[in-house]
Each structure stands twice: as C-alpha cells, then as structure tokens.
Write a protein that holds these residues in place. Structure first.
Motif, PDB file in Angstrom:
ATOM      1  N   CYS A  28      52.999  17.613  34.727  1.00 60.38           N
ATOM      2  CA  CYS A  28      52.501  16.242  34.706  1.00 60.38           C
ATOM      3  C   CYS A  28      50.978  16.239  34.587  1.00 60.38           C
ATOM      4  O   CYS A  28      50.296  17.046  35.237  1.00 60.38           O
ATOM      5  CB  CYS A  28      52.911  15.495  35.974  1.00 60.38           C
ATOM      6  SG  CYS A  28      54.699  15.262  36.129  1.00 60.38           S
ATOM      7  N   ALA A  32      46.310   9.100  34.709  1.00 61.56           N
ATOM      8  CA  ALA A  32      47.322   8.091  35.031  1.00 61.56           C
ATOM      9  C   ALA A  32      48.381   8.023  33.937  1.00 61.56           C
ATOM     10  O   ALA A  32      48.083   8.176  32.749  1.00 61.56           O
ATOM     11  CB  ALA A  32      46.652   6.732  35.211  1.00 61.56           C
ATOM     12  N   LEU A 280      59.259   8.531  36.664  1.00 61.42           N
ATOM     13  CA  LEU A 280      58.145   7.921  37.379  1.00 61.42           C
ATOM     14  C   LEU A 280      58.654   6.890  38.376  1.00 61.42           C
ATOM     15  O   LEU A 280      59.723   6.294  38.188  1.00 61.42           O
ATOM     16  CB  LEU A 280      57.182   7.225  36.401  1.00 61.42           C
ATOM     17  CG  LEU A 280      56.642   8.020  35.210  1.00 61.42           C
ATOM     18  CD1 LEU A 280      55.676   7.160  34.398  1.00 61.42           C
ATOM     19  CD2 LEU A 280      55.961   9.293  35.676  1.00 61.42           C
ATOM     20  N   LYS A 284      53.811   6.592  39.124  1.00 58.14           N
ATOM     21  CA  LYS A 284      53.417   7.976  39.362  1.00 58.14           C
ATOM     22  C   LYS A 284      54.625   8.898  39.213  1.00 58.14           C
ATOM     23  O   LYS A 284      55.767   8.487  39.448  1.00 58.14           O
ATOM     24  CB  LYS A 284      52.832   8.123  40.768  1.00 58.14           C
ATOM     25  CG  LYS A 284      51.568   7.289  40.993  1.00 58.14           C
ATOM     26  CD  LYS A 284      51.063   7.446  42.424  1.00 58.14           C
ATOM     27  CE  LYS A 284      49.816   6.598  42.649  1.00 58.14           C
ATOM     28  NZ  LYS A 284      49.317   6.714  44.052  1.00 58.14           N
TER      29      LYS A 284
END
Length: 558
Positions: A28, A32, A280, A284
């Motif tokens: 990841c 953002a 997500l 996040k």
C-alpha cells in the motif's frame, strides 16, 4: 523520446504463460488512497488540463484562421472543446471512429480535419468506451490504421474472435478468470464479456490482457499531452433496493487514467485507478497487505461500461426465470425479440455463460463487481455501506451520451461535440437521450448544461435531421454541438445495437458513414458554421458575416 511503433491488436491464439488478468498484490502506498471532492480536479488531471489547453489552443487557432480567415477574436482566449462518444454497441464504436477520423488532420482531408488535435477532453460510455479504450491502449493511432486491426475479429464476431480455433480461445479466457478467482476475486459474466471484447479491441498477447487503465499515462502521446484526456463512465446499482437498474438521478462514475470516483454530492470521492481492487475502510487500507494493482484491467473497465446483463433481453432471460424472478423489478422483463442480431447475441451470451469460471449464482453476479474504495467513508453516504459496487452500463439511467463529465466547472469545457449514435428512431437518434440528460442535469443543479427542448419539439421541428447547437449566445453555459448519426453512405449507419458481427466491408462502410456525419459530407459551409459556434463562446463581436446565417440554421432558440 523514443516512440514505439503502434501496437496492433491481434486475434492469434498465442496465450501468455501467466495471465495478468489476475490482480496483483501490492504494498500500500504511503500517500492517501481517497480524495474527497465534488468540485476540484486531482493535481494530475489539472496539470494535464493546463498543458493540453496550450497545445489545443494552438491547433484551434490555426483551424479557425484557415476556416474563417483572420479576425481579432481569434487572438484572445479560445474555447475549450470536448468530444463525447455515445453508447450503441459496435454501431457507436464504428460511427464514432469515423467521426474521429474526419476530425484528425493526420488521417483526413475533410472540411473539419484538425479539430481532433484541438480537443481537451474525450468522454465515452458503452460502445463509445470500446472505441476510446482501443484508441488509448494503442497510443492514439490514426483510425485508418486501427480499423485494420479490428476487421478480422469483427468479421468473426464478438463471440468467436478466434475464428476456427475458438475453443482454444475460450479455454484461455477460462484460465484468465481462474487466475483472477485464485487471487481472491469473484469472476462473473462481465469478466468473460470483457475478455471477449479485449480480444477484438486491445493490443498485445493473449487478447490484450496486459492493458490497464492506469497504464495509459505511460503512453508516449499521453506523456506529451498531445491527446484529449480520456474519461469512461459507468453507473452503479444498490442491490439492497427493489430496482435492478440505475434511477434517472443515479450517480455517474468516472474511470480515468489517474482516478476513479464520482462527482455526485452523495459520493464526492476518488481513488487512484492504479489501486482499484484494494480493500479500504474509511478511506484507508484495511492492513498493509490489503492493496492490489491491475484490478483496473482496461478490458474490465470497458466491459463494465457496457455491462447490460441485468437486462433480461440480453441472453440472461433464463437466469432471471430460473433464479431471480422475484428479486426486483426488471423493466420489459416479458419482452421478446426475434430479429437475427438479437437471436445471435442471446446465443452468444448463453455460450459465454457456460465458461466454467463464470459464476452466475445470484443477482449480484449479473453486475460488474468492484471492491468499494469508499466503504465506511462517511462523506460518501450513497455507497458507504456497500463493500462492493455493483456496476453496469454507463447509459442505463437513460443518458446514453456521456455529457455530465464535461459539465464540471473545473474542467472549463466551453463547447461539447456530442456524437450521438443511440437508437431511438429506426436505430438513429431520436433526441430522447439528450433530453434525458438535460432533465437530469437540471434536477442536479448543473448550471453548465444548456437548455434542450422537450422530446416533442424534436419531432415537431425535425431536429434529428441535422446537427443542432444548444446554448448559443450564452456564455454562462456550455454550447452543445449535437451531431446525430445519419445515413450518408450505402450502409446507412443504422445497424442494430445488438449486431455483434461485421464483415470487413461493413466495418469500412460504417466508419466512412461516421466520417461523413462529422463533416456533413465534407461540407465547407458546415465547417464555417462549426467555427462560428466556437467563436460565439468567446466573442459577441467581430464575428464574420457568415455566422449570422449559421446561427439561424443551427442554433436552437427557445
């Protein structure tokens, strides 16, 4: 910068050893993964827009000078122009290809050539997305070259692009889907549909399986900002409701090279296209190993934009009848069609559904599943409770021309060329679709949409017989240059949306018809009037005298 030769789509059956149709686990990113906005562009798109505008203006200024002659207005700010390619199956793709060929100064001597180089944006859905995806994945070649790569597979037909060795191709598609399943993602009818379309439209081995939406920014012409920014649209359905199709006010979802999301106030969020498929929550990653790349397979994107398996008229009647009849309201569920093209389409879909790795166990399997990047995101209230977005054809709410992306004020599009290849009137446009868009835009408070009259006015004034300018002499709205498909060549251009097989001669004739539609049979007078529509957005004075007659002929005045 090195420019590779234009990649050629192939129908050979050389299958890659390992299929990249399966999403790939990825670390990841530290940046953002969700951007909230209902008004502002991403930094990447804004940077592209600014540079693209400079080049587009240079081409537009040259074209205007050649078409109308010099006058002072040309020296000032010039309008930003966008093109939309409608849905309508291969009819829309082929007519739309001809439209682009007529506009492209590399590929045409028509009266309007050079305007393709003056475009800043190009939006598309369904059949139009097939065209745009094929163009972008091949690095924006000349249409005349691209069509030659389409012809063999189109002649074999969508459901048999491999010709006599079609069984091998279906085995390779099943393997592709199996690899995606093994990566932890369900595979449904839209996956198989996407792979079949990819074999016809995308470049590279194994039916173009390696193409991803997020790969487009690495294409040489995109890097140079010399091509219009591509936008593909789709829609989503809330399967917790009682209707299986998007309502008239449904959110419009955009797939672009940089991000995916919706400007709708009830969503107002975007995520990088590269990391679609990642798990997500509240914007996040669920954990450090929950991210994926390559879920944004370009074939799956164009297949999602044209996914109509929730319509029982497209080969899925038996699915509804056997399993899902009482789940939700299906428009025209009892309608039957016996024309040759629809019969062949239904048979092809039925064959496609027998691929072992195509799952058809619930209503949800008739949609394109996309892991929802906005799950538990409070600001995206419309979809925050859904772990999966169930997506369908971008025109299912009745807006089959993807105009909404052009109305976002941040994109600053002044003139929208709407290439309408829908089929409300003997497989020619009736005007109903653009009326639907006007009504939806008005209800949504989209102030850049110009006035479009009721459908009855289209019939009473025969507005479908020629192009129409909506929004003339009004700098508070965009001008829509509505260019409906019309019969200019022997083939007529009004083939069925359900026609999935075109001979090489038919393909060439359809593209030629599209070129004639855009140039109005190579009319110099039409080109001058089109130039007047552009200049009208930036100057009410210093207009050539020819514009007076043009506005009388083409502007719709309420």
């Amino acid at each position: 910068m090195h420019f590779p030769h234009i990649l050629v789509a192939t129908t050979t059956l050389a299958v890659a050893v390992s299929s990249s149709y399966a999403p790939v686990p990825a670390t990841c990113p530290s940046t953002a993964l969700v951007r909230a906005s209902t008004t502002s562009l991403s930094d990447d798109e804004e940077a592209y827009r600014v540079v693209r505008k400079i080049g587009a203006d240079s081409y537009l200024r040259t074209w205007l000078l050649e078409t109308l002659g010099f006058f002072s207005a040309i020296e000032g700010d010039l309008p930003t122009i966008g093109l939309t390619s409608s849905g309508g199956g291969f009819r829309a793709m082929l007519i739309g290809a001809g439209v682009i060929q007529a506009l492209d100064d590399r590929d045409s001597n028509s009266s309007v050539n050079g305007l393709y180089q003056a475009l800043s944006y190009h939006s598309a859905l369904s059949g139009g997305s097939w065209l745009l995806s094929s163009i972008a994945s091949n690095d924006w070649p000349k249409i005349s070259s691209l069509v030659e790569t389409w012809k063999p597979a189109l002649a074999n037909g969508l459901f048999a692009p491999g010709g006599s060795d079609n069984a091998t191709l279906y085995d390779s598609i099943n393997e592709d889907l199996g690899n995606k399943t093994a990566a932890g993602f369900q595979t449904v009818a839209v996956d198989a549909w996407s792979r079949l379309l990819s074999w016809q439209l995308l470049p590279g081995a194994n039916g173009g399986v390696n193409n991803a939406l997020s790969d487009i920014p690495s294409k040489p012409r995109f890097l140079l900002r010399i091509v219009p920014y591509p936008i593909i649209t789709a829609q989503a359905v809330d399967l917790n409701g009682t209707v299986c199709v998007p309502p008239a006010d449904a959110a419009h979802w955009e797939f672009t090279p940089y991000e995916f999301g919706s400007w709708d106030p009830a969503v107002g969020a975007f995520t990088p296209s590269k990391y679609l498929g990642s798990s997500l929550s509240s914007g996040k990653p669920v954990n450090s190993s929950s991210c994926f790349t390559k879920y944004d397979n370009l074939g799956y994107v164009l297949g999602t934009s044209s996914a109509l398996f929730n319509d029982p008229g497209l080969g899925t009647d038996q699915v509804y009848d056997a399993t899902f009849a009482n789940f939700c309201t299906i428009p025209n569920a009892t309608a039957t069609t016996t024309d040759t093209d629809t019969t062949a389409l239904n048979a092809g879909v039925a064959r496609m559904l027998t691929i072992p790795n195509v799952r058809v166990q619930s209503v949800a399997d008739l949609y394109a599943p996309w892991p929802n990047p906005f799950y538990n995101l409070a600001s995206a209230s419309q979809v925050s409770a859904a772990k999966t977005l169930s997506m369908v054809d971008g025109g299912e709410s009745g807006q089959i021309n993807p105009i909404f992306p052009m109305l976002l004020p941040a994109r600053k599009v002044d003139v929208i060329i709407v290439n309408d290849n829908t089929d409300g009137n003997n497989n020619f446009p009736s005007g109903q679709e653009i009326v639907n868009t006007y009504n939806a835009a008005k209800d949504a408070g989209m102030t850049r949409m110009p006035y479009v009259p009721p459908f009855e006015t289209f019939r009473a004034q025969n507005l479908t017989s020629h192009p129409v300018f909506f929004g003339c002499h009004n700098d508070t709205v965009a001008t829509i240059v509505w260019v409906p498909n019309a019969p200019f060549t022997s083939i007529g251009g009004n083939t069925s949306t359900n026609k999935m097989q075109y001979s090489e001669a038919e393909t060439a004739a359809m593209v030629a018809n599209g070129a004639a539609v855009m140039s109005q049979n190579n009319s110099v007078d039409w080109a001058k009037c089109l130039a007047c529509a552009f200049i009208d957005k930036i100057s009410a004075t210093n207009l050539p005298s020819v514009c007076t007659g043009c506005f009388t002929q083409y502007c719709f005045n309420p």
